[in-house]
Design a protein around this motif. Structure first.
Motif, PDB file in Angstrom:
ATOM      1  N   THR A  21      49.993  34.217  39.152  1.00 51.47           N
ATOM      2  CA  THR A  21      50.698  35.476  38.840  1.00 51.47           C
ATOM      3  C   THR A  21      51.915  35.235  37.948  1.00 51.47           C
ATOM      4  N   ASP A  22      52.508  34.004  38.016  1.00 48.18           N
ATOM      5  CA  ASP A  22      53.711  33.790  37.187  1.00 48.18           C
ATOM      6  C   ASP A  22      53.475  32.952  35.936  1.00 48.18           C
ATOM      7  N   LYS A  23      52.343  32.209  35.855  1.00 48.27           N
ATOM      8  CA  LYS A  23      52.290  31.231  34.771  1.00 48.27           C
ATOM      9  C   LYS A  23      50.867  30.787  34.453  1.00 48.27           C
ATOM     10  N   ASP A 184      34.515  31.476  29.644  1.00 50.34           N
ATOM     11  CA  ASP A 184      34.503  32.310  30.860  1.00 50.34           C
ATOM     12  C   ASP A 184      35.894  32.404  31.476  1.00 50.34           C
ATOM     13  N   ARG A 185      36.136  33.542  32.129  1.00 46.16           N
ATOM     14  CA  ARG A 185      37.366  33.725  32.919  1.00 46.16           C
ATOM     15  C   ARG A 185      36.958  34.305  34.258  1.00 46.16           C
ATOM     16  N   ILE A 186      37.334  33.606  35.332  1.00 48.24           N
ATOM     17  CA  ILE A 186      36.962  34.089  36.664  1.00 48.24           C
ATOM     18  C   ILE A 186      38.212  34.363  37.491  1.00 48.24           C
ATOM     19  N   LEU A 187      38.165  35.407  38.304  1.00 52.44           N
ATOM     20  CA  LEU A 187      39.271  35.712  39.220  1.00 52.44           C
ATOM     21  C   LEU A 187      38.928  35.089  40.563  1.00 52.44           C
ATOM     22  N   HIS A 188      39.822  34.236  41.075  1.00 49.70           N
ATOM     23  CA  HIS A 188      39.568  33.500  42.324  1.00 49.70           C
ATOM     24  C   HIS A 188      40.295  34.175  43.483  1.00 49.70           C
ATOM     25  N   VAL A 189      39.522  34.708  44.434  1.00 44.97           N
ATOM     26  CA  VAL A 189      40.146  35.426  45.563  1.00 44.97           C
ATOM     27  C   VAL A 189      39.685  34.857  46.910  1.00 44.97           C
ATOM     28  N   LEU A 190      39.008  33.690  46.889  1.00 42.46           N
ATOM     29  CA  LEU A 190      38.404  33.157  48.117  1.00 42.46           C
ATOM     30  C   LEU A 190      39.242  32.046  48.744  1.00 42.46           C
ATOM     31  N   PRO A 191      39.084  31.829  50.058  1.00 40.41           N
ATOM     32  CA  PRO A 191      39.808  30.729  50.709  1.00 40.41           C
ATOM     33  C   PRO A 191      39.425  29.389  50.084  1.00 40.41           C
ATOM     34  N   LEU A 192      40.389  28.453  50.095  1.00 38.77           N
ATOM     35  CA  LEU A 192      40.167  27.167  49.438  1.00 38.77           C
ATOM     36  C   LEU A 192      39.982  26.017  50.424  1.00 38.77           C
ATOM     37  N   HIS A 193      39.417  26.340  51.593  1.00 43.44           N
ATOM     38  CA  HIS A 193      39.053  25.258  52.527  1.00 43.44           C
ATOM     39  C   HIS A 193      37.552  25.364  52.780  1.00 43.44           C
ATOM     40  N   CYS A 212      40.479  29.708  35.308  1.00 43.69           N
ATOM     41  CA  CYS A 212      40.406  30.178  36.685  1.00 43.69           C
ATOM     42  C   CYS A 212      41.716  30.899  37.011  1.00 43.69           C
ATOM     43  N   HIS A 213      41.620  32.210  37.216  1.00 45.02           N
ATOM     44  CA  HIS A 213      42.806  33.033  37.525  1.00 45.02           C
ATOM     45  C   HIS A 213      42.929  33.143  39.037  1.00 45.02           C
ATOM     46  N   MET A 214      44.016  32.592  39.583  1.00 40.21           N
ATOM     47  CA  MET A 214      44.119  32.473  41.039  1.00 40.21           C
ATOM     48  C   MET A 214      45.152  33.414  41.632  1.00 40.21           C
ATOM     49  N   LEU A 215      44.753  34.105  42.692  1.00 43.21           N
ATOM     50  CA  LEU A 215      45.701  34.940  43.445  1.00 43.21           C
ATOM     51  C   LEU A 215      46.086  34.174  44.704  1.00 43.21           C
ATOM     52  N   SER A 216      47.379  34.285  45.110  1.00 42.67           N
ATOM     53  CA  SER A 216      47.797  33.519  46.282  1.00 42.67           C
ATOM     54  C   SER A 216      47.141  34.057  47.553  1.00 42.67           C
ATOM     55  N   LYS A 217      46.811  35.354  47.561  1.00 41.21           N
ATOM     56  CA  LYS A 217      46.006  35.878  48.669  1.00 41.21           C
ATOM     57  C   LYS A 217      45.260  37.118  48.197  1.00 41.21           C
ATOM     58  N   PHE A 218      44.240  37.505  48.949  1.00 41.79           N
ATOM     59  CA  PHE A 218      43.449  38.664  48.539  1.00 41.79           C
ATOM     60  C   PHE A 218      44.242  39.953  48.775  1.00 41.79           C
ATOM     61  N   ASP A 219      44.288  40.807  47.761  1.00 41.93           N
ATOM     62  CA  ASP A 219      44.908  42.125  47.880  1.00 41.93           C
ATOM     63  C   ASP A 219      44.083  43.053  46.994  1.00 41.93           C
ATOM     64  N   ALA A 220      43.441  44.045  47.620  1.00 44.05           N
ATOM     65  CA  ALA A 220      42.483  44.888  46.885  1.00 44.05           C
ATOM     66  C   ALA A 220      43.123  45.563  45.667  1.00 44.05           C
ATOM     67  N   GLU A 221      44.367  46.047  45.823  1.00 49.50           N
ATOM     68  CA  GLU A 221      45.040  46.734  44.706  1.00 49.50           C
ATOM     69  C   GLU A 221      45.237  45.789  43.521  1.00 49.50           C
ATOM     70  N   ILE A 222      45.718  44.576  43.834  1.00 52.19           N
ATOM     71  CA  ILE A 222      45.997  43.609  42.767  1.00 52.19           C
ATOM     72  C   ILE A 222      44.687  43.159  42.098  1.00 52.19           C
ATOM     73  N   VAL A 223      43.635  42.972  42.904  1.00 46.39           N
ATOM     74  CA  VAL A 223      42.338  42.581  42.340  1.00 46.39           C
ATOM     75  C   VAL A 223      41.856  43.651  41.355  1.00 46.39           C
ATOM     76  N   TRP A 224      41.985  44.927  41.769  1.00 47.45           N
ATOM     77  CA  TRP A 224      41.547  46.003  40.869  1.00 47.45           C
ATOM     78  C   TRP A 224      42.402  46.069  39.594  1.00 47.45           C
ATOM     79  N   GLN A 225      43.711  45.823  39.735  1.00 48.91           N
ATOM     80  CA  GLN A 225      44.568  45.807  38.530  1.00 48.91           C
ATOM     81  C   GLN A 225      44.083  44.736  37.553  1.00 48.91           C
ATOM     82  N   ARG A 226      43.752  43.525  38.128  1.00 42.11           N
ATOM     83  CA  ARG A 226      43.284  42.433  37.264  1.00 42.11           C
ATOM     84  C   ARG A 226      41.948  42.785  36.613  1.00 42.11           C
TER      85      ARG A 226
END
Length: 494
Positions: A21-23, A184-193, A212-226
């Protein structure tokens, strides 16, 4: 020799690898930081020689750089789950025999205490990294790379060990099948374990030289914005995430809905996995996004084994055919091959299959038959495509001499106008062997009696498949991947 993943990254030096989200971080940033982390882990040793390094870091650049750093130093990466309570973290650290723990400052409180108690080396991601990079060891691809803990349906989780070679086979199989490319550009919203987030999304993207565009946690609003920004090409998620995205889309204004749907239309592929995708979710998502979700089947021990086609006909409720380089067969209780149309256990063979269960030779030996890994999942081949019937243990209910699939019953129950979610389980019964029982989540403000429910169900299902008992619950128990935990549902009935 360098690991192929690292060699490939060197070819994409200036390309963007990870976006948070920052860099944005380039492949060069990833290579530089991971070599510093490897140097720090080595602490003057030449090679970690498969020491286990447990790490707990939220999704983002530091997670990836640490994972690569462990690999480049010759260690085995043991990713921990950000949502696990202390006893579960402690179990994985102890069971894997980790000698080093790497933690993000957010988790210092919980992990430093464990490290002190067990006399393990403890490193924070905020610690200063060495400016001089030491010579890193040559890593043979047959070496152990990763231990992931499976949410065992029975007993304690087992550590699934994959080698660098296994990971390479899993990744290249998917890259071939799903035609990953560097743009390709993918949005990553899944757990990493978990294999879905680590292999299918993160490692495939980095192997391909993609972003790979990574979100620190899943948030439906933010996913839709992306998604609405319209620059993504791929998206992979589990059914519960699609359910949450559908709910957020439904609650949005019609203008927002239009830009959300337009963002989906610009993608080339959307995938669902890790749990069965209810047909009604698939249909709702298709209406919103224009995408007929690609369903595939895999598990921690084998990577991905089956997939619907990237191009061509996909069938609702089916997981397609074997992926490149993967052999799949169905066998009966005696280990004999079954003909099409007859249910059998899925067995898998090939370079994607894991090496062993960590320090558990009995479980490893028991999991294989003549070199084939026994998945414990039941499936049937119809018109050349595999359909999963469920876990042989929890999803196959033996009642009154019949074998019935809990997943098949659930699919029907979800079509009831008052039911939003359900879990069907078998409960031990003196007369029937097992009774078919259903835990139900109803639409708001609705009620349902057993009598009215059963008379409705008898019009849809053979009478022996109709649940004899129902339980109305506010929500179903789930694990971190959004899978319903059936053993917990069984307990609810007791």
């Amino acid at each position: 020799m360098n690991l192929p993943l690292i060699t490939r990254a060197e070819e994409h030096n200036e390309n963007i690898a990870i976006v948070t989200t920052d860099k944005a971080f380039s492949y060069r940033d990833l290579l530089d930081t991971s070599s510093q982390i490897a140097t720090s882990l080595l602490e003057n040793a030449e090679d970690l020689q498969e020491q286990r390094v447990a790490f707990l870091i939220p999704p983002g650049f530091e997670y990836v750089a640490t994972q690569w750093g462990i690999w480049r130093a010759g260690g085995i990466a043991v990713p921990l789950c950000v949502s696990h309570p202390r006893p579960e973290l402690e179990y994985v650290i102890t069971n894997s025999g980790a000698s080093i723990i790497v933690a993000h400052p957010n988790f210092e409180g919980i992990l430093r205490a464990i490290a002190t108690e067990k006399n393990l080396r403890f490193i924070l991601t905020s610690d200063t990294l060495p400016s001089d990079v030491s010579r890193l060891p040559e890593i043979d691809i047959t070496r152990r790379a990763l231990i992931l803990y499976t949410s065992g349906t029975t007993g304690k989780p087992k550590g699934v060990v994959t080698t660098h070679e296994n990971i390479q086979a899993q990744v290249t199989s998917l890259i071939t099948a799903w035609e990953w490319i560097s743009s390709d550009r993918i949005l990553h919203v899944l757990p990493l374990h978990h294999i879905h987030g680590i292999i299918n999304v993160l490692t495939c993207a980095l192997w391909a030289g993609a972003e790979c565009h990574m979100l620190s946690k899943f948030d439906a609003e933010i996913v839709w914005q992306r998604i609405s920004q319209g620059d993504l090409t791929l998206f992979m998620a589990v059914p519960t995430i699609y359910v949450k995205l559908i709910a957020a889309w439904s609650a949005a204004s019609s203008d927002s809905q239009k830009s959300m749907s337009a963002g989906c239309a610009k993608m080339r592929l959307m995938v669902s996995g890790s749990a069965a995708l209810p047909v009604q979710v698939l249909e709702k998502w298709q209406n919103i996004s224009g995408h007929f979700l690609l369903e595939r089947y895999g598990m921690t021990e084998i990577g991905m084994a089956l997939s619907n086609p990237l191009h061509g006909q996909r069938s609702a409720g089916y997981v397609g055919q074997p992926l490149p380089g993967v052999e799949v067969r169905l066998v009966d209780d005696n280990g004999e091959l079954v003909p099409p149309g007859t249910p059998g256990e899925i067995q898998v063979k090939g370079p994607t299959v894991f090496l062993e269960y960590w320090q558990n030779p009995q479980a490893t030996a028991k999991a294989f038959q003549d070199g084939w890994f026994c998945t414990g999942d039941l499936a049937v081949v119809e018109n050349g495509n595999y359909r999963i019937l469920g876990r042989m243990s929890v999803d196959i209910i033996k009642t009154g001499g019949y074998k019935v699939s809990a997943l098949e019953i659930e699919e029907v129950l979800r079509t009831h106008p008052d039911i939003t979610e359900c879990a069907v389980v078998g409960i031990a019964d003196a007369e029937w062997g097992e009774r078919v029982c259903a835990a139900l989540v109803l639409q708001p403000e609705r009620s349902l009696t057993l009598e009215s429910f059963r008379s409705w169900a008898k019009e849809q299902l053979a009478v022996y498949k109709v649940p004899t008992q129902i339980l109305l619950v506010a929500e179903l128990p789930r694990n971190a991947m959004g899978k319903v935990t059936k053993p917990t549902v069984v307990e609810l009935f007791r």
